[in-house]
Design a protein around this motif. Sequence first.
Motif, PDB file in Angstrom:
ATOM      1  N   LEU A 123       0.853  -1.181   0.000  1.00 36.41           N
ATOM      2  CA  LEU A 123       0.000   0.000   0.000  1.00 36.41           C
ATOM      3  C   LEU A 123       0.886   1.227   0.000  1.00 36.41           C
ATOM      4  O   LEU A 123       1.861   1.288   0.754  1.00 36.41           O
ATOM      5  N   HIS A 124       0.569   2.181  -0.839  1.00 37.61           N
ATOM      6  CA  HIS A 124       1.280   3.458  -0.869  1.00 37.61           C
ATOM      7  C   HIS A 124       0.246   4.556  -1.040  1.00 37.61           C
ATOM      8  O   HIS A 124      -0.582   4.501  -1.947  1.00 37.61           O
ATOM      9  N   THR A 125       0.256   5.519  -0.148  1.00 39.25           N
ATOM     10  CA  THR A 125      -0.668   6.636  -0.270  1.00 39.25           C
ATOM     11  C   THR A 125       0.007   7.914   0.200  1.00 39.25           C
ATOM     12  O   THR A 125       0.922   7.879   1.021  1.00 39.25           O
ATOM     13  N   ASN A 183      -5.859  10.850   2.864  1.00 44.45           N
ATOM     14  CA  ASN A 183      -5.625   9.423   2.618  1.00 44.45           C
ATOM     15  C   ASN A 183      -4.821   8.778   3.738  1.00 44.45           C
ATOM     16  O   ASN A 183      -5.136   7.674   4.182  1.00 44.45           O
ATOM     17  N   VAL A 219      -6.064   5.727   6.335  1.00 52.67           N
ATOM     18  CA  VAL A 219      -5.356   4.460   6.562  1.00 52.67           C
ATOM     19  C   VAL A 219      -4.994   4.319   8.041  1.00 52.67           C
ATOM     20  O   VAL A 219      -5.136   3.232   8.614  1.00 52.67           O
ATOM     21  N   TRP A 225      -4.265  -5.031   2.451  1.00 57.96           N
ATOM     22  CA  TRP A 225      -3.511  -3.788   2.245  1.00 57.96           C
ATOM     23  C   TRP A 225      -3.542  -3.379   0.774  1.00 57.96           C
ATOM     24  O   TRP A 225      -3.681  -2.200   0.456  1.00 57.96           O
ATOM     25  N   ARG A 226      -3.422  -4.364  -0.141  1.00 61.50           N
ATOM     26  CA  ARG A 226      -3.495  -4.049  -1.571  1.00 61.50           C
ATOM     27  C   ARG A 226      -4.879  -3.511  -1.932  1.00 61.50           C
ATOM     28  O   ARG A 226      -5.005  -2.543  -2.684  1.00 61.50           O
ATOM     29  N   GLY A 282      -5.271   0.060  -0.723  1.00 64.91           N
ATOM     30  CA  GLY A 282      -4.556   0.989  -1.600  1.00 64.91           C
ATOM     31  C   GLY A 282      -5.281   1.218  -2.908  1.00 64.91           C
ATOM     32  O   GLY A 282      -5.362   2.354  -3.402  1.00 64.91           O
TER      33      GLY A 282
END
Length: 181
Positions: free
Chosen positions: A117-119, A124, A128, A150-151, A154
């Motif tokens: 996950l990247h935000t 956002n 999370v 988590w994917r 994201g």
Amino acid sequence: MNASASLAENAAPATPLPALSALAGQAGNVPLTRVSLAYVEPRFKLYLRFGEPARTLRLDRWRRCAVFLPRAMFCRVRWQANDYGTIRWQLMVMQAATPLDAMQRIPGVQPGARLLLHTEGDANVRAVLERIDAIEALGIAPIDVSPAYWRTLGNRLAARSPLPDYTAERHAAWLAGKALP
């Protein structure tokens, strides 16, 4: 938000003995994942929100390096400010890779990790962090959560769709599937 709790946790110089024995037994066989952490009081924080490093090395007054064994999950938060306030919020949930895994190159993570996950952005990252707090409120450690969750989180953030909750039933299904051969 548990930024101060995470920073205090990372500041502890002592490493648990089981982690040291695991680290000693694995150091020659597998590459370890090193994650850079930093804290410069009013301007910059790069810290772990969750994760259990095998060892934390203190480099100097402001910098630390957390070392993870393969397949360990962790979350790193980056916060930056200038004279006028916050200029950057970033959150990444990653999994340390094994030697045969494909991994992504991520600044401050050597040799790399699987990015789950990247935000970026205040709204956002806060969303999370609220999900992480809700998972902990269920009595589930975030490091034990399904990588697929988590994917999905994201992807939903990127699509601006409603965010799914992680439930005890979902966690039980993940554990049952993990136990199958």
